[in-house]
Motif scaffolding. Sequence first.
Motif, PDB file in Angstrom:
ATOM      1  N   THR A  61      36.385  11.506  -2.832  1.00 16.39           N
ATOM      2  CA  THR A  61      36.136  12.837  -2.285  1.00 16.39           C
ATOM      3  C   THR A  61      36.119  12.738  -0.768  1.00 16.39           C
ATOM      4  N   ILE A  62      36.912  13.582  -0.114  1.00 15.74           N
ATOM      5  CA  ILE A  62      37.003  13.594   1.343  1.00 15.74           C
ATOM      6  C   ILE A  62      36.679  14.995   1.835  1.00 15.74           C
ATOM      7  N   ALA A  63      35.745  15.086   2.767  1.00 21.68           N
ATOM      8  CA  ALA A  63      35.404  16.361   3.395  1.00 21.68           C
ATOM      9  C   ALA A  63      35.631  16.240   4.888  1.00 21.68           C
ATOM     10  N   ALA A  64      36.518  17.072   5.430  1.00 18.45           N
ATOM     11  CA  ALA A  64      36.829  17.041   6.861  1.00 18.45           C
ATOM     12  C   ALA A  64      36.576  18.424   7.453  1.00 18.45           C
ATOM     13  N   GLU A  65      35.823  18.457   8.525  1.00 16.78           N
ATOM     14  CA  GLU A  65      35.543  19.725   9.187  1.00 16.78           C
ATOM     15  C   GLU A  65      36.734  20.154  10.046  1.00 16.78           C
ATOM     16  N   SER A  66      36.810  21.445  10.326  1.00 16.54           N
ATOM     17  CA  SER A  66      37.823  21.946  11.238  1.00 16.54           C
ATOM     18  C   SER A  66      37.674  21.235  12.584  1.00 16.54           C
ATOM     19  N   GLY A  67      38.792  20.776  13.139  1.00 22.03           N
ATOM     20  CA  GLY A  67      38.745  20.014  14.380  1.00 22.03           C
ATOM     21  C   GLY A  67      38.697  18.514  14.171  1.00 22.03           C
ATOM     22  N   ALA A  68      38.601  18.077  12.920  1.00 22.19           N
ATOM     23  CA  ALA A  68      38.625  16.647  12.600  1.00 22.19           C
ATOM     24  C   ALA A  68      40.065  16.156  12.508  1.00 22.19           C
ATOM     25  N   GLU A  69      40.228  14.822  12.485  1.00 23.31           N
ATOM     26  CA  GLU A  69      41.523  14.193  12.253  1.00 23.31           C
ATOM     27  C   GLU A  69      41.349  13.125  11.174  1.00 23.31           C
ATOM     28  N   GLY A 108      46.834  20.223   6.673  1.00 15.72           N
ATOM     29  CA  GLY A 108      47.624  19.006   6.803  1.00 15.72           C
ATOM     30  C   GLY A 108      48.686  18.879   5.750  1.00 15.72           C
ATOM     31  N   GLY A 109      49.039  17.640   5.415  1.00 16.63           N
ATOM     32  CA  GLY A 109      50.102  17.399   4.466  1.00 16.63           C
ATOM     33  C   GLY A 109      49.917  16.098   3.709  1.00 16.63           C
ATOM     34  N   VAL A 110      50.837  15.879   2.759  1.00 20.87           N
ATOM     35  CA  VAL A 110      50.764  14.734   1.852  1.00 20.87           C
ATOM     36  C   VAL A 110      52.109  14.022   1.844  1.00 20.87           C
ATOM     37  N   PHE A 135      45.442  15.009   7.876  1.00 16.89           N
ATOM     38  CA  PHE A 135      44.851  16.319   8.153  1.00 16.89           C
ATOM     39  C   PHE A 135      44.413  16.395   9.604  1.00 16.89           C
ATOM     40  N   GLY A 136      44.562  17.568  10.179  1.00 19.30           N
ATOM     41  CA  GLY A 136      44.161  17.799  11.563  1.00 19.30           C
ATOM     42  C   GLY A 136      45.012  18.898  12.161  1.00 19.30           C
ATOM     43  N   GLU A 137      44.612  19.398  13.305  1.00 17.63           N
ATOM     44  CA  GLU A 137      45.326  20.508  13.938  1.00 17.63           C
ATOM     45  C   GLU A 137      46.764  20.142  14.283  1.00 17.63           C
ATOM     46  N   GLY A 176      35.902  17.021  15.671  1.00 16.06           N
ATOM     47  CA  GLY A 176      36.069  16.170  16.840  1.00 16.06           C
ATOM     48  C   GLY A 176      36.042  14.694  16.536  1.00 16.06           C
ATOM     49  N   ALA A 177      35.957  14.315  15.257  1.00 11.05           N
ATOM     50  CA  ALA A 177      35.945  12.908  14.845  1.00 11.05           C
ATOM     51  C   ALA A 177      37.307  12.526  14.264  1.00 11.05           C
ATOM     52  N   PHE A 178      37.546  11.210  14.174  1.00 13.99           N
ATOM     53  CA  PHE A 178      38.786  10.686  13.615  1.00 13.99           C
ATOM     54  C   PHE A 178      38.465   9.582  12.619  1.00 13.99           C
TER      55      PHE A 178
END
Length: 265
Positions: A121-129, A227-229, A194-196, A98-100
């Motif tokens: 290093t980047i860690a993003a939870e499901s639902g993040a943007e 997501g994508g690159v 990255f994000g839904e 839920g964060a961006f």
Amino acid sequence: MTGHLSLVCAADDSGQSYLREQSFCAPMHLSKPFTETNTLVVNAVNVTAGLFAGDEVSCHVRVESGARLLLTSPSAQRAHRSPQGTASLRQEFFVGSGAFLEVLPEIFIPHGGASYRQRTTIAAESGAELIFFEMLAPGRVAMGENFAFDRLDWETDVHWSGRPSVRERYSLSPADESLEALRDRPYYASCFAFGEDFGAGAECWCEIARLHDDDAWIGCSAAVEGGGVVKILARDSVSLRRVIACVRAALYGTLRRLPPQVRRV
């Protein structure tokens, strides 16, 4: 010199983003944050001339659920000649569900003889943007320093929902063939989104791919998941910045939001 930057961005009961925690020391400094399109904009700057041999800077940024943060910089990042050591930057980013978070630094300029290492290093939870940009110049071109640095080592890992999704490694040096792909279009940029809304079928990827022209070569690929690159090779800094602005607009369009201004107006 050993410096650090540490930020925790949270949302209050009204949904307004703010810096709940902040800590920094030389050479890092923060400008006064401001809010733009419901996003907290923070400018972080190296207040010295740049990084020298043996300098080590660490950056830790955490964006918690409900918060929106744009982390940017007002001036180019530089690494200077390093005859007796390597300058290094270590970055760790966490984006909660839920964060961006958007990271949009100014271009990195390696001076002649520079040796520089960067670990991200980047860690993003499901639902993040997440939108994460990087830009690299071939050197101080106006001073005749085109690929005159000693060595650049780059490592980036993106974890989505607790699983590895992207691992990027490259080393650039005039002493080997690693620069051959950059000779005609020496300005480089990458973007991780990255994000839904950034799945493989998202319209933004086709829109970004259509930006490809003779001045800026562009490629898009899907990450393992999440997501994508985007990769960009440009003839000059003007072409690179033009494409970055278009890529950014396309990504924000997919999120159905306007991109925040990076400077207070």
